[in-house]
Each structure stands twice: as structure tokens, then as C-alpha cells.
Design a protein around this motif. Sequence first.
Motif, PDB file in Angstrom:
ATOM      1  N   GLU A   1     -19.484  15.753  10.707  1.00 20.13           N
ATOM      2  CA  GLU A   1     -19.994  16.879  11.836  1.00 20.13           C
ATOM      3  C   GLU A   1     -20.268  15.567  12.750  1.00 20.13           C
ATOM      4  N   ALA A   2     -21.118  14.498  12.892  1.00 18.79           N
ATOM      5  CA  ALA A   2     -22.019  13.311  13.485  1.00 18.79           C
ATOM      6  C   ALA A   2     -21.001  12.589  13.872  1.00 18.79           C
ATOM      7  N   PHE A   3     -19.808  12.695  13.245  1.00 23.44           N
ATOM      8  CA  PHE A   3     -19.161  11.285  13.029  1.00 23.44           C
ATOM      9  C   PHE A   3     -18.168  11.677  14.141  1.00 23.44           C
ATOM     10  N   ILE A   4     -17.280  12.789  13.890  1.00 24.93           N
ATOM     11  CA  ILE A   4     -16.310  13.682  14.951  1.00 24.93           C
ATOM     12  C   ILE A   4     -16.760  13.154  16.154  1.00 24.93           C
ATOM     13  N   THR A   5     -18.094  14.012  16.256  1.00 31.71           N
ATOM     14  CA  THR A   5     -18.990  14.480  17.763  1.00 31.71           C
ATOM     15  C   THR A   5     -19.159  12.984  18.082  1.00 31.71           C
ATOM     16  N   VAL A   6     -19.358  11.958  17.426  1.00 34.91           N
ATOM     17  CA  VAL A   6     -19.165  10.559  18.189  1.00 34.91           C
ATOM     18  C   VAL A   6     -17.647  10.224  18.409  1.00 34.91           C
ATOM     19  N   TRP A   7     -16.791  10.201  17.706  1.00 33.99           N
ATOM     20  CA  TRP A   7     -15.879   9.953  18.431  1.00 33.99           C
ATOM     21  C   TRP A   7     -15.267  10.180  19.197  1.00 33.99           C
ATOM     22  N   GLN A   8     -15.296  11.911  19.783  1.00 31.27           N
ATOM     23  CA  GLN A   8     -15.087  12.669  20.545  1.00 31.27           C
ATOM     24  C   GLN A   8     -15.865  11.845  22.084  1.00 31.27           C
ATOM     25  N   HIS A   9     -17.034  11.535  21.622  1.00 28.52           N
ATOM     26  CA  HIS A   9     -18.114  11.091  22.852  1.00 28.52           C
ATOM     27  C   HIS A   9     -17.101   9.607  23.185  1.00 28.52           C
ATOM     28  N   VAL A  10     -17.452   9.035  22.010  1.00 26.99           N
ATOM     29  CA  VAL A  10     -16.643   7.113  22.965  1.00 26.99           C
ATOM     30  C   VAL A  10     -15.282   7.660  23.050  1.00 26.99           C
ATOM     31  N   LYS A  11     -14.063   8.706  22.711  1.00 28.96           N
ATOM     32  CA  LYS A  11     -12.774   8.769  23.838  1.00 28.96           C
ATOM     33  C   LYS A  11     -13.314   9.287  24.653  1.00 28.96           C
ATOM     34  N   ASN A  12     -14.172  10.281  25.185  1.00 30.41           N
ATOM     35  CA  ASN A  12     -14.211  11.115  26.430  1.00 30.41           C
ATOM     36  C   ASN A  12     -14.887   9.792  27.122  1.00 30.41           C
TER      37      ASN A  12
END
Length: 190
Positions: free
Chosen positions: A56-67
Motif C-alpha cells: 500500500e505504501a509503495f503504491i501511494t508513493v508511486w502515485q504521489h511521484v506520478k502526480n
Amino acid sequence: MGQAYRLEHQIQLLDAIKSNNSIALKGLYIANYPKVEALVLKNSGTVAHAKDIYQEAFITVWQHVKNDKFVPQNDTALQGYLYRIAKNKWIDVLRSKAFKNSKLLNIEALKVIKNDDIENDDFEDKKLKITMDAFKNLGEPCKSLLRQFYFDKKSMQDIANELKLDPASTRNKKYRCVKKLRELALKINI
């Protein structure tokens, strides 16, 4: 110069994440998981919990970086950011009512199971002792018949042949012996 280079490396890592570079994503994922697992295991969690939280944390970081919601301030900013998000997610789990209830349920269930096992063992031991005491007071013909049937596992036909009786009479005799044993056991139990 060194600080600037490392910050440049973080920016390159962000660019690789934004472009879904599988090598960069895999490297970041593998390198940071052990710290999160250690955090979860030290704080009442399991390996399964750690994997879920990290995912979950990794996906959140990935989304924040993408956005573009994350801008690195130092050379380990992204790794620290991932750890902080995982830590906050684990704290949320620890505070959740569902997690607290499951912990209490598991501890209480274990206590009940252990107590039931002890009580059942004590009850079975007591029943066996009473039955064996009653067996000692049974007459020799009944002892012999029950011993051959239950302990020696002989068939009713073989027992009938040894007793020189027909099988139906042997079955009736066995029935009367078991009934007598039960009566003796009940007298001892009272």
C-alpha cells in the motif's frame, strides 16, 4: 558537489518512477522492504501484515511521484518518504478497532482452548480410572469375555467357540457384562 550529485540521483529516480521503469521500481521496492518489515514485526505485526502495508505504501508513493506531489529535499528523501508512509499506515492499522478486536479475540480464544483441553483431559482421565476400578470388581467370566473382545480384538464367533456357546448367547453375555460394568462404574462415580 557531492550533495548536488545525490540530489540529482533522486531526481533521476523520480523520472524513472514516472516513466514506470521496471528496473528502478524493482530496485526501490526490494531495497526498502526490510526496514518496513522490521518496523511491523517489532510492533505486533506479522510478515503478512508487513507485505500488505508495504504494498500500500509503495503504491501511494508511486502515485504521489506520478502526480508531482513529492519533491525530494535530500539524497534519501524518497526512501524516507516511503518509510514514513508505511509507518503511518501501520499506525492506522494498530489503532483500528478491527486489529484490536482480532488481537483480543485471538488471546481469549487461545485461553479458552487451553482451558478446554485441560478440562477434557482431566475428565477423560477420571472416566478411565473409574472404568478400570469397576473392571477390577467385575467377575472373572465377564473380565475374560470383555478382555477378549475389546483388548484382544477377537470376533464374537471366536469367543463363542472358546466359551462353547452359540454366537447369539455370547452377544447376550457380553451385553450383560457391559451393563454390569456400567453399573459398577456409576456406583464408584457417586
